[in-house]
Design a protein around this motif. Sequence first.
Motif, mmCIF file in Angstrom:
data_model
loop_
_atom_site.group_PDB
_atom_site.id
_atom_site.type_symbol
_atom_site.label_atom_id
_atom_site.label_comp_id
_atom_site.label_asym_id
_atom_site.label_seq_id
_atom_site.Cartn_x
_atom_site.Cartn_y
_atom_site.Cartn_z
ATOM 1 N N PHE A 188 -5.700 -0.557 3.940
ATOM 2 C CA PHE A 188 -4.349 -0.001 3.911
ATOM 3 C C PHE A 188 -3.532 -0.622 2.782
ATOM 4 O O PHE A 188 -2.787 0.092 2.089
ATOM 5 C CB PHE A 188 -3.660 -0.237 5.259
ATOM 6 N N LEU A 189 -3.663 -1.941 2.581
ATOM 7 C CA LEU A 189 -2.970 -2.593 1.471
ATOM 8 C C LEU A 189 -3.476 -2.065 0.129
ATOM 9 O O LEU A 189 -2.694 -1.844 -0.808
ATOM 10 C CB LEU A 189 -3.155 -4.111 1.556
ATOM 11 N N PHE A 190 -4.780 -1.851 0.042
ATOM 12 C CA PHE A 190 -5.341 -1.289 -1.185
ATOM 13 C C PHE A 190 -4.824 0.134 -1.422
ATOM 14 O O PHE A 190 -4.537 0.523 -2.557
ATOM 15 C CB PHE A 190 -6.872 -1.293 -1.099
ATOM 16 N N PHE A 191 -4.705 0.903 -0.334
ATOM 17 C CA PHE A 191 -4.198 2.279 -0.448
ATOM 18 C C PHE A 191 -2.766 2.303 -0.978
ATOM 19 O O PHE A 191 -2.439 3.078 -1.896
ATOM 20 C CB PHE A 191 -4.266 2.961 0.919
ATOM 21 N N PHE A 240 -10.663 -5.309 8.118
ATOM 22 C CA PHE A 240 -11.126 -4.437 7.037
ATOM 23 C C PHE A 240 -10.152 -3.292 6.780
ATOM 24 O O PHE A 240 -9.798 -2.986 5.641
ATOM 25 C CB PHE A 240 -12.514 -3.889 7.389
ATOM 26 N N TYR A 241 -9.688 -2.669 7.842
ATOM 27 C CA TYR A 241 -8.763 -1.554 7.705
ATOM 28 C C TYR A 241 -7.393 -2.020 7.228
ATOM 29 O O TYR A 241 -6.676 -1.270 6.550
ATOM 30 C CB TYR A 241 -8.657 -0.799 9.030
ATOM 31 N N SER A 242 -7.034 -3.264 7.572
ATOM 32 C CA SER A 242 -5.781 -3.821 7.056
ATOM 33 C C SER A 242 -5.831 -3.952 5.546
ATOM 34 O O SER A 242 -4.888 -3.575 4.834
ATOM 35 C CB SER A 242 -5.496 -5.177 7.698
ATOM 36 N N ALA A 300 4.359 6.383 4.077
ATOM 37 C CA ALA A 300 4.232 4.961 3.763
ATOM 38 C C ALA A 300 4.372 4.689 2.272
ATOM 39 O O ALA A 300 4.875 3.632 1.872
ATOM 40 C CB ALA A 300 2.891 4.436 4.271
ATOM 41 N N VAL A 301 3.937 5.626 1.410
ATOM 42 C CA VAL A 301 3.961 5.379 -0.034
ATOM 43 C C VAL A 301 5.131 6.054 -0.731
ATOM 44 O O VAL A 301 5.346 5.836 -1.924
ATOM 45 C CB VAL A 301 2.640 5.862 -0.678
#
Length: 424
Positions: free
Chosen positions: A257-260, A252-254, A232-233
């Motif tokens: 994931f954006l923060f990751f 929360f997990y969304s 993904a990155v």
Amino acid sequence: PSKLMYSFKKQVDWWEALEEPRRTSCVARLVYSEISSTVSAVVILLNTIVIGVSSDLQIQYLDTPLPSWLLVVEASCLIFFTLEVLLKLWVHRFYFFINNDAQWNLFDAVIVFISLIDAVFTIAVEKNGGSDSNSIAFMRILRILRAAKIFRTFRVLKVFRELATILKGFERGMVSLFWSLVMLLFLLFVFSLLFLQGLAQHLLDNQTSTADEGVLANFGSLWHSMLSLYMAVTGGEDWIVFFHIVHEAGTFYSFMFLFFTMLFNFAILNIVTGVFVEKAITAFIPNRAELLHEERRRLIGEADAFREMCMKLDRSNVGRITLDDFMEFMQNETMVVCMASMGLQVHDVQLFFKVVAGSHNDISIDDFVEGCMAIKGTATGLDVQKQLHETRVIANKLRQLQLELKGQAEEIKRAIADSGIATI
């Protein structure tokens, strides 16, 4: 223990003090001549091209043997590399393994040794016909040995100095690269655990969800989760695909994931790149020992070049230079420019020769070179302090001499007065 440490330190000092003597034999001049270096560079480039062509033909025509001219060229290159290694080993002997080019020497020796074993095994397989079990075992060994041909292409880095510099920077930055990879793996591991727990709870709560196949395919295990996040990155897969899967676990997990993705693309990767680039750049900054060693080599090189030039002054081949020879030679513009480039500004030829030779009319070439190297360049702070110290010593001696003369003059006056002789 103290005796053992002393013995060990003595051995280390002896090892560090080893310095290869200058090689002046005919073989050494042949190996390190410009013609030999040029031929070696051409053969290295030719061997690299041959390896690329043979590898391309092998994958395109699996059942067709390679052209005979390729095999001849490759064998010729191997013979040349073998002779080159043997000649260098003959010239340097033990210092072949510890001199400044020891790493490249060992690399060449290992590659040539493996290539020779490859050639011997290939001939053995062709004689046996390649049908029995022994030939099959030989072929398995050949597959491993032929990988040495790939590493032989690294010899091309010796031809181009810029490529060798890049390889050196990469080599010295490997430690930083290793810990950077450890940091990346740690972050992938942490976020993978986070998403695994969220998606596992989602599957337990919604066992009939149609997105279960996507979740299990991309986040079905810790390894698959880390691989999916890495893709993904790094562009291996569009991150929106994994975002939709993680979104099934909740808002929360969304956001996590954006923060990751933001953390990796805008922070972690740039920081890791900056650290690696900094280490690669600082790797080329020489330390104090390297600077001293390089300065010593430069001075020795200048002294050797100047000594060879001074040999032309000795017309009688007695190893000495006279004032007349030096004055005649200094009329040559090339000699004047050469000495000026070394920091020897000769405005008064006779004064310069007297400073170096003293009161003698001739001087040995070695003493002349040593004297010229001592006075070349501009005066340093140490030279100024030395002159000041010598001036103080002379002043003190003059002051002491003045006092002695004054005392002797007083004694003479008293002696004259006692004798009754009238003074003028």
